[in-house]
Design an enzyme around this catalytic site. Structure first.
Site, PDB file in Angstrom:
ATOM      1  N   LYS A 112       0.813  -1.222   0.000  1.00  0.00           N
ATOM      2  CA  LYS A 112       0.000   0.000   0.000  1.00  0.00           C
ATOM      3  C   LYS A 112       0.843   1.267   0.000  1.00  0.00           C
ATOM      4  O   LYS A 112       0.407   2.295  -0.504  1.00  0.00           O
ATOM      5  CB  LYS A 112      -0.958   0.033   1.189  1.00  0.00           C
ATOM      6  CG  LYS A 112      -2.010  -1.045   1.086  1.00  0.00           C
ATOM      7  CD  LYS A 112      -3.357  -0.602   1.579  1.00  0.00           C
ATOM      8  CE  LYS A 112      -4.381  -1.603   1.095  1.00  0.00           C
ATOM      9  NZ  LYS A 112      -5.738  -1.253   1.314  1.00  0.00           N
ATOM     10  N   LYS A 194      -5.105  -9.058  -6.509  1.00  0.00           N
ATOM     11  CA  LYS A 194      -6.350  -9.252  -5.768  1.00  0.00           C
ATOM     12  C   LYS A 194      -7.406  -8.218  -6.156  1.00  0.00           C
ATOM     13  O   LYS A 194      -7.078  -7.053  -6.376  1.00  0.00           O
ATOM     14  CB  LYS A 194      -5.986  -9.168  -4.278  1.00  0.00           C
ATOM     15  CG  LYS A 194      -7.019  -8.645  -3.333  1.00  0.00           C
ATOM     16  CD  LYS A 194      -6.472  -8.488  -1.930  1.00  0.00           C
ATOM     17  CE  LYS A 194      -6.692  -7.051  -1.437  1.00  0.00           C
ATOM     18  NZ  LYS A 194      -7.757  -6.865  -0.492  1.00  0.00           N
ATOM     19  N   LYS A 197     -11.047  -3.003  -3.232  1.00  0.00           N
ATOM     20  CA  LYS A 197     -11.963  -1.879  -3.312  1.00  0.00           C
ATOM     21  C   LYS A 197     -11.229  -0.550  -3.443  1.00  0.00           C
ATOM     22  O   LYS A 197     -11.831   0.445  -3.799  1.00  0.00           O
ATOM     23  CB  LYS A 197     -13.006  -1.867  -2.189  1.00  0.00           C
ATOM     24  CG  LYS A 197     -12.569  -1.967  -0.784  1.00  0.00           C
ATOM     25  CD  LYS A 197     -13.839  -2.179   0.059  1.00  0.00           C
ATOM     26  CE  LYS A 197     -13.558  -2.723   1.419  1.00  0.00           C
ATOM     27  NZ  LYS A 197     -12.818  -1.804   2.291  1.00  0.00           N
TER      28      LYS A 197
HETATM   29  P1  ATP Z   1      -8.550  -2.750  -0.132  1.00  0.00           P
HETATM   30  O1  ATP Z   1      -8.425  -3.669  -1.283  1.00  0.00           O
HETATM   31  O2  ATP Z   1      -8.915  -1.368  -0.461  1.00  0.00           O
HETATM   32  O3  ATP Z   1      -7.430  -2.870   0.823  1.00  0.00           O
HETATM   33  P2  ATP Z   1     -10.315  -4.681   0.743  1.00  0.00           P
HETATM   34  O4  ATP Z   1     -11.215  -4.971  -0.386  1.00  0.00           O
HETATM   35  O5  ATP Z   1      -9.175  -5.596   1.052  1.00  0.00           O
HETATM   36  O6  ATP Z   1      -9.788  -3.224   0.641  1.00  0.00           O
HETATM   37  P3  ATP Z   1     -10.984  -4.706   3.510  1.00  0.00           P
HETATM   38  O7  ATP Z   1     -11.909  -3.897   4.303  1.00  0.00           O
HETATM   39  O8  ATP Z   1      -9.570  -4.419   3.697  1.00  0.00           O
HETATM   40  O9  ATP Z   1     -11.259  -4.538   1.983  1.00  0.00           O
HETATM   41  O10 ATP Z   1     -11.293  -6.246   3.669  1.00  0.00           O
HETATM   42  C1  ATP Z   1     -12.472  -6.767   4.206  1.00  0.00           C
HETATM   43  C2  ATP Z   1     -12.452  -8.269   4.183  1.00  0.00           C
HETATM   44  O11 ATP Z   1     -12.564  -8.748   2.845  1.00  0.00           O
HETATM   45  C3  ATP Z   1     -11.171  -8.921   4.736  1.00  0.00           C
HETATM   46  O12 ATP Z   1     -11.516 -10.079   5.451  1.00  0.00           O
HETATM   47  C4  ATP Z   1     -10.391  -9.260   3.516  1.00  0.00           C
HETATM   48  O13 ATP Z   1      -9.494 -10.316   3.716  1.00  0.00           O
HETATM   49  C5  ATP Z   1     -11.502  -9.646   2.568  1.00  0.00           C
HETATM   50  N1  ATP Z   1     -11.098  -9.431   1.168  1.00  0.00           N
HETATM   51  C6  ATP Z   1     -10.722  -8.270   0.609  1.00  0.00           C
HETATM   52  N2  ATP Z   1     -10.429  -8.426  -0.686  1.00  0.00           N
HETATM   53  C7  ATP Z   1     -10.641  -9.741  -0.964  1.00  0.00           C
HETATM   54  C8  ATP Z   1     -10.524 -10.528  -2.139  1.00  0.00           C
HETATM   55  N3  ATP Z   1     -10.129 -10.009  -3.272  1.00  0.00           N
HETATM   56  N4  ATP Z   1     -10.814 -11.852  -2.050  1.00  0.00           N
HETATM   57  C9  ATP Z   1     -11.225 -12.407  -0.880  1.00  0.00           C
HETATM   58  N5  ATP Z   1     -11.355 -11.706   0.258  1.00  0.00           N
HETATM   59  C10 ATP Z   1     -11.069 -10.389   0.235  1.00  0.00           C
END
Ligand code: ATP
Ligand code: LTN
Length: 327
Positions: A112, A194, A197
């Site tokens: 990040k 991955k 968001k």
């Molecule tokens: P960012 O990608 O902006 O860091 P994020 O999508 O990872 O955000 P978080 O709030 O950080 O969102 O994650 C929320 C939950 O969703 C966590 O348990 C994380 O492991 C899961 N998660 C996030 N992205 C994925 C993905 N691509 N596949 C599976 N699980 C995910």
């Protein structure tokens, strides 16, 4: 006595199918068997810049998504992290017991911060200590998260162990629980990274609140490869990812899915995947609209959740302060 589950999602960006399959789906699936606490981690969200108005609205949106996914306020405590001041308070104390070197190893921070390492906030660096505080305040047994968060739960164990070794048994050591499928849903256009968001440019993610057209066009435009067979082959990240999403929204077995698409082309598969995703998300979005049409009701659920969480967290804080010799 049921075991305790704790998990959270940041109210930043648009929640997508990865957040659902990696986290929410599993929270709901095991809800009855555990004593659950689900948090909307707004203090984590401000580790990167946020617009205040949008943040406030996103907090309510995530709460609506939790309940629309099937989180039942009778079985689970749902609350906003900043409503319980113990999280920030414990994070400060644990900061003083966490070696700088441990934080420097965290892959999420490295990814990040990238080449902005000198200008990102100290909060972003310290993110895992705040997450450790979330988990440790509640004597958590299990933390259901996507693959990317496993390292943060492991460092939480290290921090707890270090504190316990100095002051005696205080914190329970939590276990990360990563789903067998859907733990790392990939970006639809670049399936080697991955689904995220914080990078949800058109066509990369499947937002849970997206329109039917947006979902269909993202799926039809997803990157695949020049081969033909529709099989679960990890060496072919594009098609593997789409198959995992199919598996996640239908709950069919891998064998059933492969048999269903034997001899068919990518176009047919993508069309059916889009139908299945839409079939799944339409009732979900309807529940979301119903739940958020009464903001006062949502607000009262969050207030109630924060009161219950604070009661547990404050007991742990008093124990910690006493052991450290504060106050
Ligand atoms: P960012 O990608 O902006 O860091 P994020 O999508 O990872 O955000 P978080 O709030 O950080 O969102 O994650 C929320 C939950 O969703 C966590 O348990 C994380 O492991 C899961 N998660 C996030 N992205 C994925 C993905 N691509 N596949 C599976 N699980 C995910
Ligand atoms: N860092 C997590 C969100 C998070 C969390 C937690 C998850 C904050 N505190 C405690 C589980 C338990 C993420 O998904 N990015």
């Amino acid at each position: 006595m049921k075991k305790r589950v704790f998990s959270g999602i940041q109210p930043s960006g648009n929640l997508h199918i990865g957040n659902y399959l990696g986290a929410l789906k599993n929270w709901v699936a095991s809800q009855e068997n555990f004593d659950n606490i689900f948090c909307i981690v707004d203090l984590h969200a401000i580790t990167v810049p946020q617009d205040p108005k949008v943040l406030k609205q996103k907090i309510r949106e995530v709460a609506g998504i939790y309940f629309a996914s099937g989180i039942d306020p009778k079985q689970s405590i749902v609350f906003v992290q900043s409503d319980v001041s113990a999280h920030a308070e414990l994070a400060w104390i644990l900061n003083c017991f966490t070696p700088l070197g441990w934080m420097s190893r965290m892959t999420q921070f490295k990814e990040k911060s990238g080449d902005q390492r000198e200008s990102v906030s100290v909060g972003l660096y310290d993110y895992p200590v705040l997450m450790a505080s979330d988990i440790l305040l509640y004597d958590t047994d299990e933390v259901p998260v996507g693959e990317d968060q496993k390292q943060h739960v492991e460092i939480t164990r290290d921090i707890a162990q270090r504190f316990n070794s100095i002051y005696g048994e205080t914190f329970k050591l939590p276990t990360p629980v990563i789903p067998k499928t859907g733990a790392r849903v990939m970006d639809l256009l670049e399936p080697v990274k991955k689904m995220s968001k914080s990078d949800d440019r058109e066509g990369r993610t499947l937002p849970l609140l997206a329109s039917v057209d947006q979902l269909r066009s993202a799926i039809m435009g997803a990157a695949t490869d020049s081969q033909k067979e529709i099989v679960f082959d990890m060496g072919r990240p594009g098609i593997y990812n789409l198959l995992e999403i199919y598996e996640g929204v239908t709950s069919l077995s891998r064998e059933e899915i492969e048999a269903r698409f034997a001899g068919k082309g990518y176009g047919d598969f993508k069309k059916e995947l889009a139908d299945r995703v839409i079939e799944f998300l339409e009732p979900f979005q309807k529940r979301y609209q119903d739940l958020t049409s009464d903001p006062a009701q949502l607000e009262s659920l969050l207030t109630e959740g924060a009161e219950k969480a604070a009661e547990i967290a404050e007991k742990k804080m008093a124990e910690v302060k006493n052991k450290v010799g504060l106050g």
